[in-house]
Write a protein that holds these residues in place. Structure first.
Motif, PDB file in Angstrom:
ATOM      1  N   VAL A 163      -2.845  -4.094  -0.140  1.00 46.80           N
ATOM      2  CA  VAL A 163      -3.854  -3.078   0.227  1.00 46.80           C
ATOM      3  C   VAL A 163      -4.706  -2.746  -0.999  1.00 46.80           C
ATOM      4  CG1 VAL A 163      -2.826  -2.017   2.265  1.00 46.80           C
ATOM      5  CG2 VAL A 163      -1.960  -1.384   0.028  1.00 46.80           C
ATOM      6  N   PRO A 164      -5.447  -3.726  -1.508  1.00 52.84           N
ATOM      7  CA  PRO A 164      -6.250  -3.492  -2.716  1.00 52.84           C
ATOM      8  C   PRO A 164      -7.297  -2.399  -2.537  1.00 52.84           C
ATOM      9  CG  PRO A 164      -6.865  -5.554  -1.656  1.00 52.84           C
ATOM     10  CD  PRO A 164      -5.620  -5.086  -0.994  1.00 52.84           C
ATOM     11  N   SER A 165      -7.723  -2.152  -1.304  1.00 54.22           N
ATOM     12  CA  SER A 165      -8.720  -1.113  -1.066  1.00 54.22           C
ATOM     13  C   SER A 165      -8.228   0.260  -1.502  1.00 54.22           C
ATOM     14  CB  SER A 165      -9.109  -1.074   0.414  1.00 54.22           C
ATOM     15  OG  SER A 165      -7.985  -0.771   1.225  1.00 54.22           O
ATOM     16  N   LEU A 166      -6.907   0.447  -1.542  1.00 51.46           N
ATOM     17  CA  LEU A 166      -6.351   1.739  -1.942  1.00 51.46           C
ATOM     18  C   LEU A 166      -6.184   1.866  -3.452  1.00 51.46           C
ATOM     19  CD1 LEU A 166      -3.532   2.415   0.704  1.00 51.46           C
ATOM     20  CD2 LEU A 166      -5.835   3.374   0.613  1.00 51.46           C
ATOM     21  N   TYR A 167      -6.017   0.738  -4.142  1.00 48.35           N
ATOM     22  CA  TYR A 167      -5.587   0.828  -5.529  1.00 48.35           C
ATOM     23  C   TYR A 167      -6.435   0.059  -6.537  1.00 48.35           C
ATOM     24  CZ  TYR A 167      -1.528   2.275  -2.853  1.00 48.35           C
ATOM     25  OH  TYR A 167      -0.713   2.894  -1.963  1.00 48.35           O
ATOM     26  N   LYS A 168      -7.096  -1.008  -6.118  1.00 47.73           N
ATOM     27  CA  LYS A 168      -7.733  -1.896  -7.081  1.00 47.73           C
ATOM     28  C   LYS A 168      -8.809  -1.190  -7.912  1.00 47.73           C
ATOM     29  CE  LYS A 168      -9.576  -6.580  -7.486  1.00 47.73           C
ATOM     30  NZ  LYS A 168      -8.496  -6.971  -8.398  1.00 47.73           N
ATOM     31  N   ASN A 191       5.473   7.995   2.675  1.00 50.35           N
ATOM     32  CA  ASN A 191       6.171   8.631   3.796  1.00 50.35           C
ATOM     33  C   ASN A 191       5.263   8.893   4.987  1.00 50.35           C
ATOM     34  OD1 ASN A 191       4.635  10.645   2.735  1.00 50.35           O
ATOM     35  ND2 ASN A 191       6.258  12.196   2.696  1.00 50.35           N
ATOM     36  N   LYS A 192       4.040   8.393   4.940  1.00 48.24           N
ATOM     37  CA  LYS A 192       3.159   8.491   6.107  1.00 48.24           C
ATOM     38  C   LYS A 192       2.263   7.262   6.162  1.00 48.24           C
ATOM     39  CE  LYS A 192       0.083  11.452   8.715  1.00 48.24           C
ATOM     40  NZ  LYS A 192      -0.334  12.826   8.962  1.00 48.24           N
ATOM     41  N   PRO A 193       2.235   6.557   7.287  1.00 53.38           N
ATOM     42  CA  PRO A 193       1.428   5.334   7.377  1.00 53.38           C
ATOM     43  C   PRO A 193      -0.052   5.601   7.150  1.00 53.38           C
ATOM     44  CG  PRO A 193       2.989   5.453   9.194  1.00 53.38           C
ATOM     45  CD  PRO A 193       3.014   6.789   8.513  1.00 53.38           C
ATOM     46  N   GLU A 194      -0.725   4.607   6.613  1.00 57.40           N
ATOM     47  CA  GLU A 194      -2.164   4.632   6.424  1.00 57.40           C
ATOM     48  C   GLU A 194      -2.831   3.876   7.569  1.00 57.40           C
ATOM     49  OE1 GLU A 194      -4.410   5.714   3.636  1.00 57.40           O
ATOM     50  OE2 GLU A 194      -2.701   7.092   3.634  1.00 57.40           O
ATOM     51  N   ILE A 195      -3.957   4.393   8.053  1.00 53.97           N
ATOM     52  CA  ILE A 195      -4.760   3.701   9.057  1.00 53.97           C
ATOM     53  C   ILE A 195      -5.974   3.134   8.354  1.00 53.97           C
ATOM     54  CG2 ILE A 195      -5.959   3.878  11.256  1.00 53.97           C
ATOM     55  CD1 ILE A 195      -2.962   4.433  11.424  1.00 53.97           C
ATOM     56  N   LEU A 196      -6.054   1.818   8.277  1.00 52.62           N
ATOM     57  CA  LEU A 196      -7.155   1.180   7.565  1.00 52.62           C
ATOM     58  C   LEU A 196      -7.353  -0.244   8.062  1.00 52.62           C
ATOM     59  CD1 LEU A 196      -5.487  -0.815   5.462  1.00 52.62           C
ATOM     60  CD2 LEU A 196      -5.225   1.299   4.187  1.00 52.62           C
ATOM     61  N   ASN A 197      -8.461  -0.831   7.676  1.00 50.63           N
ATOM     62  CA  ASN A 197      -8.734  -2.231   8.004  1.00 50.63           C
ATOM     63  C   ASN A 197      -8.184  -3.115   6.897  1.00 50.63           C
ATOM     64  OD1 ASN A 197     -10.159  -2.248  10.534  1.00 50.63           O
ATOM     65  ND2 ASN A 197     -11.890  -1.288   9.476  1.00 50.63           N
ATOM     66  N   VAL A 198      -7.177  -3.909   7.223  1.00 48.95           N
ATOM     67  CA  VAL A 198      -6.616  -4.879   6.285  1.00 48.95           C
ATOM     68  C   VAL A 198      -7.451  -6.153   6.384  1.00 48.95           C
ATOM     69  CG1 VAL A 198      -4.597  -6.269   5.705  1.00 48.95           C
ATOM     70  CG2 VAL A 198      -4.305  -3.893   6.461  1.00 48.95           C
TER      71      VAL A 198
END
Length: 379
Positions: A163-168, A191-198
């Motif tokens: 999930v580079p969109s979150l961290y890169k 502890n909570k899922p993320e909703i995103l486009n992978v």
């Protein structure tokens, strides 16, 4: 007393309108339903249909356009008032009856049965919104024995991912390295899922893994209480294993006589056109660097919450690939799996039999959920 104004009711919630606008403008979603209905016009001609959770009524109108003689459009929210206006606008008020009620409270005249149930009940990772219970109840109460469900089945799929969109971006943020901040973000999100486009290039599994297959014509509410799977998959490239990606696919009936016709599918996976469902990702508190062919072993449990029946709890455990059973064939490059793959290529008939006996989707039961919780276990 002021006169009753239906328009004031369905415009009181701006958020509701935005949600329906989002769903309507989701072209893969809306087109899948339209194509599934229109490609089965011969079936819908002269039939009685129920649309469970009709929203703005567009699916009911598709059914009327396909030739249905009667459509019961059931909607519990105040958006039912808007649905009535849209039905009238399209001159289908003699065919479509909008009923402002929970489907659980509906009684059809003469206890009539319907030939088909159409419903867009899916939420994030398929079951998030908890509407499937109501659809199954409607099926048991209103659908004829030989009736059809649109969609008729659904599958939940999984794959390890980055999930580079979150961290890169935090590696070089305006010339400043902020990896420590990215690590804190990851810890806070596990502890909570993320909703995103992978993105397709960020999928790390050689094969998608099916968590469960739901038969809309036969499964019961109790069948939906929980699902669990333990699996090993080989990495399809070098990369950072940062989470588990979850999505779903729905399949609609194909009632045509054309042998070359394929059923309509609504795929919300990272390799398909993005939808408003996006994908659900359980974030790992610590990423793992993997190389091509490395085994990634995990267990996912999806269980209905004991207090809130509309909620699911997701628990992801990362396992030791040396300590768990691998599928046949396995896509990883452990020596034993490479030897088994080589043997299976040389003995295809025997291998197919063994694979069918070994690889099965472990089903328990699953439930709906209005909220999402997840737990990660690095053990």
């Amino acid at each position: 007393m002021e006169p009753h104004n239906p328009a004031s009711e369905y415009f009181t919630s701006y958020e509701d309108l935005e949600i329906h606008k989002l769903m309507l403008e989701d072209d893969p979603r809306t087109s899948a339903y339209k194509n599934a209905i229109m490609s089965n016009k011969a079936f819908f001609e002269g039939k009685v249909v129920m649309d469970v959770g009709c929203g703005t009524g567009i699916l009911s109108i598709f059914c009327a356009q396909a030739g249905a003689k009667k459509v019961y459009a059931i909607e519990a929210s105040k958006i039912a008032g808007l649905a009535k206006e849209i039905v009238k606008e399209n001159k289908f008020e003699d065919v479509i009856e909008v009923i402002h009620s929970k489907v659980e409270d509906v009684q059809l005249p003469g206890n009539n049965k319907v030939d088909a149930i159409v419903s867009e009940w899916m939420g994030f990772y398929l079951l998030h919104e908890g509407m499937l219970d109501s659809v199954i109840m409607a099926r048991d109460k209103f659908l004829k024995e030989d009736g059809e469900m649109f969609p008729e089945s659904a599958t939940i799929y999984l794959s390890p991912c980055s999930v580079p969109s979150l961290y890169k971006k935090w590696d070089d943020f305006h010339g400043v390295s902020m990896a420590a901040l990215a690590k804190q973000f990851r810890t806070s999100k596990y502890n909570k899922p993320e909703i995103l486009n992978v993105q397709a290039e960020d999928v790390l599994g050689c094969d998608e893994v099916a968590l469960c297959w739901i038969n809309l014509k036969e499964d019961t509410v109790s069948d939906l209480d929980s699902y669990s799977i333990q699996h090993v998959v080989g990495a399809n490239k070098d990369g950072a294993f940062q989470g588990l990606c979850i999505w779903f696919e729905c399949v609609f009936p194909d009632l045509s006589d054309n042998a070359n016709h394929n059923p309509v599918r609504l795929d919300t996976g990272p390799l398909s056109t993005p939808t408003h469902w996006k994908q659900t990702v359980i974030i790992l508190p610590e990423e793992q660097e993997v190389e091509l062919g490395d085994p990634i072993a995990f267990q996912l449990e999806m269980c209905r919450d004991s207090v809130n029946k509309r909620r699911y709890n997701l628990q992801l455990s990362i396992l030791d690939p040396e300590a768990v059973e691998h599928p046949l064939p396995c896509t990883c490059d452990l020596t034993k799996c490479l030897l088994i793959k080589s043997y299976m290529l040389q003995h295809p008939e025997e291998s197919e039999k063994n694979a069918m006996e070994t690889n099965g989707i472990e089903e328990e039961a699953i439930d709906d959920d209005d909220d999402m919780d997840s737990e990660n276990d690095d053990s």
